[in-house]
Write a protein that holds these residues in place. Sequence first.
Motif, short mmCIF file in Angstrom:
data_model
loop_
_atom_site.label_atom_id
_atom_site.label_comp_id
_atom_site.label_asym_id
_atom_site.label_seq_id
_atom_site.Cartn_x
_atom_site.Cartn_y
_atom_site.Cartn_z
N THR A 182 22.93 27.13 81.02
CA THR A 182 22.36 26.73 79.73
C THR A 182 20.95 26.20 79.93
O THR A 182 20.74 25.32 80.76
CB THR A 182 23.22 25.61 79.10
N PRO A 183 19.95 26.75 79.20
CA PRO A 183 18.59 26.24 79.38
C PRO A 183 18.42 24.84 78.79
O PRO A 183 19.08 24.46 77.82
CB PRO A 183 17.73 27.26 78.63
N PHE A 184 17.55 24.06 79.46
CA PHE A 184 17.25 22.71 78.98
C PHE A 184 15.91 22.73 78.27
O PHE A 184 14.92 23.24 78.79
CB PHE A 184 17.19 21.75 80.18
N ASP A 185 15.88 22.20 77.04
CA ASP A 185 14.61 22.02 76.34
C ASP A 185 14.75 20.83 75.41
O ASP A 185 15.71 20.07 75.49
CB ASP A 185 14.21 23.30 75.60
N CYS A 186 13.78 20.69 74.54
CA CYS A 186 13.75 19.50 73.69
C CYS A 186 15.00 19.38 72.81
O CYS A 186 15.41 18.28 72.46
CB CYS A 186 12.48 19.52 72.85
N SER A 187 15.58 20.52 72.46
CA SER A 187 16.77 20.44 71.59
C SER A 187 17.90 19.70 72.31
O SER A 187 18.73 19.04 71.68
CB SER A 187 17.23 21.84 71.19
N ILE A 188 17.91 19.80 73.63
CA ILE A 188 18.93 19.10 74.41
C ILE A 188 18.69 17.59 74.33
O ILE A 188 19.63 16.79 74.24
CB ILE A 188 18.89 19.56 75.89
N VAL A 189 17.40 17.19 74.36
CA VAL A 189 17.08 15.77 74.24
C VAL A 189 17.57 15.27 72.89
O VAL A 189 18.22 14.22 72.79
CB VAL A 189 15.55 15.53 74.38
N GLN A 190 17.26 16.04 71.86
CA GLN A 190 17.71 15.66 70.51
C GLN A 190 19.22 15.52 70.46
O GLN A 190 19.76 14.56 69.94
CB GLN A 190 17.28 16.74 69.50
N PHE A 191 19.88 16.52 71.05
CA PHE A 191 21.34 16.50 71.03
C PHE A 191 21.90 15.29 71.80
O PHE A 191 22.74 14.55 71.30
CB PHE A 191 21.91 17.79 71.62
N SER A 192 21.39 15.08 73.02
CA SER A 192 21.95 14.04 73.88
C SER A 192 21.78 12.65 73.26
O SER A 192 22.73 11.86 73.22
CB SER A 192 21.27 14.06 75.25
N TYR A 193 20.57 12.35 72.78
CA TYR A 193 20.35 11.03 72.20
C TYR A 193 21.07 10.91 70.86
O TYR A 193 21.62 9.86 70.53
CB TYR A 193 18.85 10.75 72.05
N GLY A 194 21.06 12.01 70.09
CA GLY A 194 21.76 11.99 68.80
C GLY A 194 23.25 11.70 69.01
O GLY A 194 23.84 10.91 68.28
N ARG A 195 23.81 12.30 70.04
CA ARG A 195 25.23 12.11 70.33
C ARG A 195 25.50 10.66 70.72
O ARG A 195 26.49 10.06 70.30
CB ARG A 195 25.62 13.05 71.48
N ALA A 196 24.59 10.09 71.51
CA ALA A 196 24.79 8.72 71.95
C ALA A 196 24.67 7.72 70.81
O ALA A 196 25.29 6.65 70.84
CB ALA A 196 23.79 8.38 73.05
N MET A 197 23.86 8.09 69.79
CA MET A 197 23.64 7.16 68.68
C MET A 197 24.63 7.36 67.54
O MET A 197 24.72 6.52 66.65
CB MET A 197 22.22 7.35 68.13
N ALA A 198 25.35 8.48 67.54
CA ALA A 198 26.19 8.84 66.40
C ALA A 198 27.24 7.78 66.11
O ALA A 198 27.56 6.95 66.96
CB ALA A 198 26.87 10.18 66.66
N ALA A 199 27.77 7.84 64.89
CA ALA A 199 28.75 6.84 64.46
C ALA A 199 30.00 6.90 65.34
O ALA A 199 30.59 5.88 65.66
CB ALA A 199 29.12 7.07 63.00
N ASP A 200 30.38 8.11 65.75
CA ASP A 200 31.60 8.21 66.56
C ASP A 200 31.28 8.25 68.06
O ASP A 200 32.09 8.66 68.87
CB ASP A 200 32.39 9.46 66.16
N SER A 201 30.08 7.78 68.42
CA SER A 201 29.69 7.78 69.82
C SER A 201 30.58 6.84 70.62
O SER A 201 30.99 5.77 70.15
CB SER A 201 28.23 7.31 69.94
N ILE A 202 30.90 7.25 71.85
CA ILE A 202 31.65 6.34 72.71
C ILE A 202 30.80 6.01 73.94
O ILE A 202 31.31 5.81 75.04
CB ILE A 202 33.02 6.91 73.11
#
Lengths: 557, 270, 322
Positions: A165-185
């Motif tokens: 899987t290629p890494f680019d800015c969308s991955i940064v968005q995804f990773s941080y978004g996931r960490a901040m999400a309401a259901d983040s653990i």
Amino acid sequence: MGIRQCSIILHDAATNMKAFRQVEQVGGRKNRDRTSRLLASGGRGGLLHCNTRGEERLLKTNMMRRPTILFAAAMVGLLPALPALAAPPDSLTLGIALEPPGLDPTAGAAGAIRDVTYDNIFQGLTKIDAEGQVVPSLAKAWTVAPDGLTYTFDLQSGVTFSDGTPFDCSIVQFSYGRAMAADSINAQKQLFAPIAKVDCPSPLKAVITLKQPISTFLYDMAWGDAVMVAPKTAATNKTQPVGTGPFMLSRWVPGDRIELVRNPHYWGNAPKLAAVTFRVIADPAAATAALLSGALDAYPDFPAPETVVKFQHDPRFTVDIGTTEGKVILALNDARKPFSDIRFRQALAYAIDRNAIVQAAYSGYGRVIGSHYTPSDPNFVDLANAYPYDPAKAKQLLQEAGVKPGMTFTITMPPPSYAQRSGQLVAAYLSQVGINVKLESVEWAQWLSKVFSQSNFDATVIAHVESRDLDIYARPHYYFNYDSPTYKALYAQYIAATDPAAQAALVEKLQRQLSADEPNIFLFALPKIGIWNAKLKGMWSNDPMPADDVTEVYWGP
Amino acid sequence: MRNLRILIGGAMTLIVIVTALVALVWTPYGPTAIDILHRLAAPSAAHPFGTDAFGRDTLSMIMAGAENSIIVALAAVGLGAVLGIPAGLLAAARGGWTEELLMRGADLTFAFPALLTAVMITALRGPGAYTVMIAIGVFTAPVLARVTRTAAGVIWVQDYARAARALGRGRGAVTRVHILPNILSVLTVQITIQLSLAILAEAGLSFVGLGAQPPAPSWGRMLNDAQTYIYTAPFLTLFPGLAIALAVLGLNMLGDGLRDAMDLRRRRRA
Amino acid sequence: MGAVTHYLLRRCATLVAALFFASIIIFIVLQILPGDPALVILGPDAQADTLKALRHQLGLDLPVWLRYLHWIGGVLTGHLGRSTAYDSSIANLILQRIAVTVPLAIFAMLLASLLAIPVGAWAAARRGAVDGSIMAVTQIGIAVPDFWLALLLILIFAVHVTWFPAGGFPGWWHGTGAALKALVLPVVALAVPQAAILARVTRGAVLDVGLRDYLRTARAKGLREGAILWRHAMPNALIPVTTLMGLQFSFLLAGTIIIENVFTLPGLGSLLFQAIGQRDLILVQDLVLLFAGLVILINFLVDVLNAVIDPRLAQNLGQGLQ
């Protein structure tokens, strides 16, 4: 040891694929037996390849599942007459004391997860190097806007995850978004709280806007909790981690070992090691035996301080006593009487011979501290002698505080041996000034609920392992209930300070304030006792962050 | 020969008991007194069994540990007896569903080895001497219940017990007058054996950290600590183990000797 | 025959009831266990909403009875559930650990039998001084705690001379040799005390059956003593011996867990301790049920076996516990 890895190329790939991996991961003398066995059983007119690079290529082929070639074997077994020409081995077996519960650093707090995965498997935009400095990782450079609110990261190009899987800015968005999400653990969700948004002006540029300036942001994004994960594999990283690091998981035997191999898609320079095995050996005697017998090449955080002398006198080993960010403290519940009385706390500090505790609990390794700060930090102030061992003074202070001889309190001890040993020693010293200590051992789960969450305790022995964590003394209702307006005011000044000199001065003041108030009894800084094969280079001396980063490790001649 | 066994076993048991009693008032050093300068000292005139990682005198700790072992064993077997013997007597006296219920209950309890019970009690309320007592007691109860039931069953079918029932005496009265006195010797032997098992079990549970908590000395925990220092102070592994073996051996020999002596008496009587 | 069938049926019913009660007890204990699994996973810095999200993910916010039904329903249909700590199938975890624990227990039992049965039989056949000294040795063997023996073995064979590893287990796929080597000391430590008990029981059993009739009749037929012992006395003596081996199982189980602890072997025992520490509740439930279930089942099998072999025996089974 000192075995050159060879490869035998066979045509019957499928059956030998497994054999290849096995040999690859064992390393060392065990290879000999297997080699001969494999040769005896399956030596179907193969081709012998005797260099490490060949083997490396084979490994990659293997990982890409191209159905050709085969397995590696030990040179020693094949050509015993040529040991002098042997190239260094390229596999490493490390000892760790605790098995990580899962391998996803974004879904658990255990330090052991980071030990195995940090920079080896998972990487963040920034990383902490062996010296504790923030250095580029997946972000090769960055700029910070003058207002401190906008961070622009230039991302490395050509980065892919170990599954392609290629890494680019969308991955940064995804990773941080996931960490901040309401259901983040995410165990450190607060690290992401300052982030307002992540924008992607181009695939290799990430612009992060903060809600308020935060001086530690680059450092925070180097935590294991802030690593990059791919949308497709994020949910299964716990058991099948897929990261951008130089290694990837090849096998996990719960309770025993975790085996990593080189990631064929790695974007940077390939690591010198082809395979790394983490073996879980918690028992001090077993750990000693495993190192002595060569079953382990290294134990970065050796659990048996008593036997270190044995290794220091053995030229086969390197003993490296480094520092960690761990501060072992006797935490007191300042909200309870008589701990709320500063004279009582100071009396405890005078009553305990901390040098003796370091001697008995850590065989003299580790350094006595007098505040909540570690000697490894440039702004460290040595306050170890603020309360020298003085039982007479302690008794006098106890009397002033109105504490009668025979007063009893409980020390709650979590399982680690530093806590168990220090707790017993503290109890023995306090009994000499007329204080009865009841010792209570609890499991980690109970410690977290009872002591940490509910603040239902008198005193406890615990190591705080986060670096520069002076903020915990400014937090309201933190478990030890220190509540000092003076300290809070100082801390507010420190956070707001932008000038490094002013920051340094304030850090010093904060340490002195803690020493004067002695909200907890500061015992000693946890050492990092590293023991490894003397030929091994590139191991980290210190532990600026929980990590056993082996990306730069190699075998010397 | 048999008397010799009782004698030796009794003497060993006595040594352990006397040691525990002496430790109540005197030990060479305080069993919890630390002395960092002399840590991990090999056996010498000053410390015949050496010192541990905190410089505590091993001999003193072993003496004080005897007390812990005896108290835990007595309390655990006591608990087992209080639960198990009445259950066994009742099962033998009533038979039928009462017996079935009690004996299957005993089976169920027996299915939880002391270690498992101790692990669960520890998780609930922390490790400690009480935890171990309860765990071993719970495990001892079904054993004593079965032994009691079997031994009492044998007496119940004897003529004199039958006659007493036929004369209209209640089950309780027959149990008290005829059953209990006649199974007392069997129970004594079994309890002696259970005491030795309890000492072994206590040591095992303390070894894995479920037993008496520091600084209270415990033989099992001393051995656990010793494992940590097996490279630097191997002598630490020796003495606590010997103490356990002595206590268990003494009780076993006493129990076996008593059993054989009783068998002999019974055979003579027959 | 009717009586035996009736007994077996009743025994089956109580087996099921016992397993059911065991599951209830285990479940209740784990529900009142202090400590929050989510907090253990996420650590001290976790925030309230994160903890809540994880609890929801783990199904900890469901009502208690529903969780019990989920669990027991899964167990009954062969689904042991997922471990929260490892995030993987519990069945797999247990299988991996069984690959250590079961060989350990079986080898120990085998070694104990190989040592004990001939020695016990020999003692019974010879009597006199041989008997006396063998019995004295077994008396000591019973008194030695297995974990202490383990430490002594480590001291001698792993520290002084490094013939065997002091702990750890390399796994079976790295060659059976290394794995077996790692099991040698644990097996010996477990087997010796077991052998001591077994030898005494064997001796007693052989004395009971052997010297009564077999020797006399067989000797009358002109057979040699050894043949008498092995071909005639032993098979009969083995009934109480196997019975005892079944009843010893509970001790063997506890012993295995402790020995695994001494040698840091990744078996079921270490899995249990770890699961409790990490509050991996379903895994703990499954493991405790497995242990208790095994003991219940083996007691059941021993009872059934004996009822079938000799209906009179069933009465006296409970006695041989020590």
